[in-house]
Motif scaffolding. Structure first.
Motif, PDB file in Angstrom:
ATOM      1  N   THR A  83       0.342  -1.659   0.162  1.00 44.17           N
ATOM      2  CA  THR A  83       0.337   0.456  -0.094  1.00 44.17           C
ATOM      3  C   THR A  83       0.738   1.532  -0.243  1.00 44.17           C
ATOM      4  OG1 THR A  83      -1.951  -0.845   1.212  1.00 44.17           O
ATOM      5  CG2 THR A  83      -1.666   1.109   0.775  1.00 44.17           C
ATOM      6  N   PHE A  84       0.444   1.960  -0.555  1.00 43.32           N
ATOM      7  CA  PHE A  84       1.302   3.850  -0.629  1.00 43.32           C
ATOM      8  C   PHE A  84      -0.015   4.770  -0.676  1.00 43.32           C
ATOM      9  CE2 PHE A  84       2.623   6.965  -3.091  1.00 43.32           C
ATOM     10  CZ  PHE A  84       4.364   7.431  -2.292  1.00 43.32           C
ATOM     11  N   ILE A 114       8.148   6.756  -8.330  1.00 47.33           N
ATOM     12  CA  ILE A 114       8.076   6.179  -7.400  1.00 47.33           C
ATOM     13  C   ILE A 114       8.774   4.502  -7.841  1.00 47.33           C
ATOM     14  CG2 ILE A 114       6.780   7.032  -5.926  1.00 47.33           C
ATOM     15  CD1 ILE A 114       4.340   4.479  -6.077  1.00 47.33           C
ATOM     16  N   VAL A 116       7.942   0.592  -6.996  1.00 53.30           N
ATOM     17  CA  VAL A 116       7.499  -0.343  -6.171  1.00 53.30           C
ATOM     18  C   VAL A 116       7.921  -1.331  -6.330  1.00 53.30           C
ATOM     19  CG1 VAL A 116       5.544  -1.497  -4.948  1.00 53.30           C
ATOM     20  CG2 VAL A 116       4.985   1.038  -5.965  1.00 53.30           C
ATOM     21  N   VAL A 127       9.121   1.078  -0.931  1.00 53.81           N
ATOM     22  CA  VAL A 127       8.936   1.817  -2.169  1.00 53.81           C
ATOM     23  C   VAL A 127       9.962   2.621  -1.837  1.00 53.81           C
ATOM     24  CG1 VAL A 127       7.228   3.379  -2.651  1.00 53.81           C
ATOM     25  CG2 VAL A 127       6.201   1.510  -1.819  1.00 53.81           C
ATOM     26  N   ALA A 183       5.460   3.033   3.241  1.00 53.99           N
ATOM     27  CA  ALA A 183       4.702   2.675   2.613  1.00 53.99           C
ATOM     28  C   ALA A 183       4.698   1.023   3.710  1.00 53.99           C
ATOM     29  CB  ALA A 183       4.954   1.804   1.216  1.00 53.99           C
TER      30      ALA A 183
END
Length: 325
Positions: A83-84, A114, A116, A127, A183
């Motif tokens: 999750t970000f 970004i 990931v 992240v 994250a």
């Protein structure tokens, strides 16, 4: 299109790389990496070895598609996602079922570039910002390992980066460090509950066994893959999970038993509901590992990751083990 074969096939196919790696030099890599500046390095080259697939044999993704979380029906409730959710932006979930086969996703969230990243062999899901010194980098999978951890490379300079730490280790950016962003890994069910209006990365347009784990029973193995470094101290199993915050590591089992711990300026909580991605053949049916959150005294999310204990010890040999005794 190349893809990573099952774990046992990789093990058999890379026995020779262990022999070769013992005397590896920059010259051994130069044919495959003609644009890498091997005069700049922070490591010994014999620490690097082939993980099996060649450069880009595991294809990193860029600019992935997304769909509303409410419309996603393919993910099992306990499947892990990264999750970000930065302030002011719609939360995004990156399913580990896709990262298992691609390992890097280059994305841009509200103008913020970004990367990931997920290394299955070390369980490091991190992240990073792709901005460095005023430039935006894009990352690929080198096919190389160091201490069993993925070596990433940037396409602009073809410098090598250690995924577990974000440190440039070979090339133009050797000695530089990527910024890790807050994250966390949680179950798909947890993400949907917290972010009903969130977005989830759509299935990539590649022929892969998404939802299947090519490393069946890996996290219950005795020995990490292609790792010959020292085992973690204090009798901790090499493939036990730990929560790393900076240079400190809390054993997952300690946090799980307590439910919540407040130490060293952070509060770490454990809640049931997340499957291990590295246990059963079906990712969503894996053994229970739980959802971890790490927050500071103000309730803000803190940068962390959840590596295996051997990886923490390899990359933070002087790190602090938070054993509570």
């Amino acid at each position: 299109m190349l893809e990573r074969p099952p774990f046992r096939s990789i093990l058999a196919a890379t026995v020779m790389s262990l022999v070769i790696a013992g005397s590896a030099t920059a010259q051994d890599f130069s044919a495959a990496w003609p644009n890498t500046d091997f005069s700049r390095s922070t490591i010994q080259m014999d620490e690097v070895m082939s993980g099996g697939p060649p450069k880009d044999g595991i294809p990193a993704l860029s600019d992935p598609g997304f769909r509303p979380a409410a419309q996603e029906t393919r993910l099992a409730p306990r499947e892990p996602v990264i999750t970000f959710a930065p302030d002011g932006a719609t939360a995004r979930a990156y399913p580990v079922r896709y990262l298992m086969w691609h390992e890097i996703v280059n994305d841009t969230v509200e103008g913020q570039p970004i990367a990931v990243t997920f290394c299955p062999l070390c369980n490091t899901g991190i992240v990073f910002s792709r901005r460095l010194n005023g430039k935006t980098l894009s990352f690929g999978v080198s096919g190389l390992l160091r201490n069993s951890d993925m070596v990433m490379y940037d396409r602009e300079s073809e410098s090598w980066w250690q995924q577990a730490t974000g440190l440039g280790i070979v090339g133009y950016y050797a000695g530089q460090e990527l910024t890790q962003l807050p994250a966390w890994m949680e179950s798909w069910e947890s993400f949907r509950a917290a972010h009903p209006d969130g977005q989830v990365m759509d299935e990539p347009n590649w022929r892969r066994a998404y939802g299947q784990n090519p490393y069946v029973s890996y996290d219950s193995s005795i020995q990490p893959f292609l790792y010959d470094g020292a085992p973690p101290p204090h009798g901790i199993a090499p493939l036990a999970r730990v929560i790393r915050v900076g240079n400190r590591a809390w054993p997952m089992e300690r946090v799980r038993a307590a439910g919540s711990l407040t130490e060293a300026g952070v509060t770490i909580t454990w809640q049931k509901g997340q499957a291990s991605a590295l246990d059963s053949a079906n990712i969503g049916a894996g053994a229970e590992v739980g959802n971890i959150r790490v927050r500071d005294a103000a309730g803000r999310d803190v940068v962390h990751d959840i590596p295996f204990a051997f990886a923490f010890h390899a990359f933070f040999p002087d790190g602090v083990w938070m054993l509570g005794n």
